[in-house]
Write an enzyme that holds these catalytic residues in place. Structure first.
Site, PDB file in Angstrom:
ATOM      1  N   GLU A   1      -1.877   8.396  -4.079  1.00 36.66           N
ATOM      2  CA  GLU A   1      -2.364   7.997  -5.753  1.00 36.66           C
ATOM      3  C   GLU A   1      -3.402   8.047  -5.360  1.00 36.66           C
ATOM      4  O   GLU A   1      -4.429   8.169  -5.202  1.00 36.66           O
ATOM      5  CB  GLU A   1      -1.543   6.150  -5.851  1.00 36.66           C
TER       6      GLU A   1
ATOM      7  N   ARG B   1       1.058  -1.109  -0.022  1.00 33.97           N
ATOM      8  CA  ARG B   1      -0.158  -0.321   0.087  1.00 33.97           C
ATOM      9  C   ARG B   1       0.859   1.112  -0.435  1.00 33.97           C
ATOM     10  O   ARG B   1       1.820   1.161   0.699  1.00 33.97           O
ATOM     11  CB  ARG B   1      -0.796   0.040   1.387  1.00 33.97           C
TER      12      ARG B   1
ATOM     13  N   HIS C   1      -1.093   0.314 -10.051  1.00 40.06           N
ATOM     14  CA  HIS C   1      -1.864  -0.332  -8.767  1.00 40.06           C
ATOM     15  C   HIS C   1      -3.225  -0.947  -9.432  1.00 40.06           C
ATOM     16  O   HIS C   1      -4.230  -1.749  -8.907  1.00 40.06           O
ATOM     17  CB  HIS C   1      -2.722   0.762  -7.751  1.00 40.06           C
TER      18      HIS C   1
HETATM   19  C1  DGY Z   1      -6.135  -5.191  -2.798  1.00 41.19           C
HETATM   20  O1  DGY Z   1      -7.573  -5.919  -3.286  1.00 41.19           O
HETATM   21  O2  DGY Z   1      -5.916  -4.850  -1.259  1.00 41.19           O
HETATM   22  C2  DGY Z   1      -5.567  -4.312  -3.828  1.00 41.19           C
HETATM   23  O3  DGY Z   1      -4.523  -3.948  -3.443  1.00 41.19           O
HETATM   24  C3  DGY Z   1      -6.590  -3.499  -4.579  1.00 41.19           C
HETATM   25  O4  DGY Z   1      -6.976  -2.732  -3.370  1.00 41.19           O
END
Ligand code: DGY
Length: 330
Positions: free
Chosen positions: A272, A243, A290
């Site tokens: 982001e 993250r 992402h």
């Molecule tokens: C998740 O499933 O956590 C991915 O990073 C998409 O947000």
């Protein structure tokens, strides 16, 4: 059944049209197929009139969002990470919180490995080099030279399902696997991943490739900053598929610019979809929007699981991936 009698739900982000059509058979759906991100005031207003909602990481579900949501029973995240949820606030408001584990594990682990390879072997930088007409001859020393993966040490920080998936892939490359996690794996799981538990400091000092797969929490904010990067080998790579906020992006950009480490691969960013302006200028960083879970099959599976969670919660059954399980009374 007429529209009036159907329970009302919110689908806060664009989803596959077939999934939406299926939902419309049972619910009155306020959908957002234009995929515009709601402001917090808009989200609060949208949640005020529904019994359930499908959301993603872009929707922060906290006391403010829930302020007028008197009929809301469930918010189903189309994502495994749920740092967009204030779970205590949801529990206090009696709102079930769900996420989408398991269905994206292999796809995300594949991507983590792909990003690692692209980073170590300078694949995107090489592609730009070719497209920009710099390739005039094969050269022993003047072509982009990368770092090996095979028979090196990979250090994984965050050894949940996805971290373990990356470890298993690394074994196929003959890599030595070390990991650091809040809690140590069982002996059997360590064996299955061929992974050795080490302190964070030892991992940073000894790994040739550091991969971050831990959930974002206040405690994990800037797990990697200037101090941690200084411990890494100058030949090491750093990959973040966890993250934004796990890495101090400004400190990383500074370190990459000064060649303190070899390269980085980033799928997630602080703030982001904004990306730190210094990162955008550097060639020793691979940037992705992402997309770790982004295959059509997996994104469909994530939507399907979120819908299953929502339907279960609204029909008095236990959602398969309920986070605040204390709210379910059988
Ligand atoms: C998740 O499933 O956590 C991915 O990073 C998409 O947000």
């Amino acid at each position: 059944m007429n529209t009036q009698s159907k329970p009302k739900i919110l689908v806060a982000r664009a989803i596959f049209p077939e999934a939406l059509a299926k939902l419309e058979e049972s619910f009155e759906v306020r959908s957002n197929q234009e995929d515009r991100i709601f402001s917090s005031a808009e989200l609060q207003k949208e949640l005020a009139s529904v019994v359930g909602a499908l959301v993603a990481g872009s929707e922060r579900i906290d006391a403010n969002a829930l302020a007028n949501a008197k009929d809301l029973k469930v918010v189903a995240n189309i994502s495994v990470g749920y740092n967009n949820f204030d779970v205590p606030a949801m529990t206090a408001a009696g709102v079930m919180a769900t996420n989408t584990p398991d269905v994206l594990t292999d796809t995300t682990a594949d991507f983590g490995f792909a990003l690692l390879m692209a980073t170590a072997r300078r694949i995107t930088e090489s592609e730009h080099w070719v497209r920009n007409g710099h390739w005039d001859k094969w050269s022993i020393v003047h072509n982009p030279l990368g770092m090996d993966l095979h028979h090196t040490t990979i250090g994984i920080i965050g050894m949940g399902r996805i971290g373990q998936g990356i470890a298993k892939r690394a074994l196929g490359f003959g890599m030595n696997v070390i990991y650091h996690n809040r809690s140590r794996l069982s002996e059997a799981d360590e064996k299955a991943c061929g992974a050795k538990y080490v302190s964070k400091e030892e991992l940073l000092k000894t790994a040739d490739h550091v991969v971050l797969v831990l959930p974002y929490t206040a405690e994990n904010h800037h797990t990697i900053g200037a101090k941690e990067i200084a411990l890494m080998k100058p030949t090491a790579t750093l990959v973040n598929i966890a993250r934004g906020g796990i890495v101090d992006d400004a400190a990383l950009a500074h370190a990459l610019k000064a060649n303190k480490i070899f390269a980085a691969g980033l799928d997630v960013f602080e703030g982001e979809p904004g990306v730190h302006s210094e990162l955008l200028k550097l060639s020793n960083v691979v940037l992705a929007p992402h997309i770790a879970s982004a295959t059509e099959k997996t994104r469909r599976a994530m939507v399907d699981l979120a819908v299953e969670n929502l339907r279960a919660a609204l029909s008095g059954k236990k959602p398969p991936s309920l986070i605040n399980s204390e709210l379910f009374k059988a």
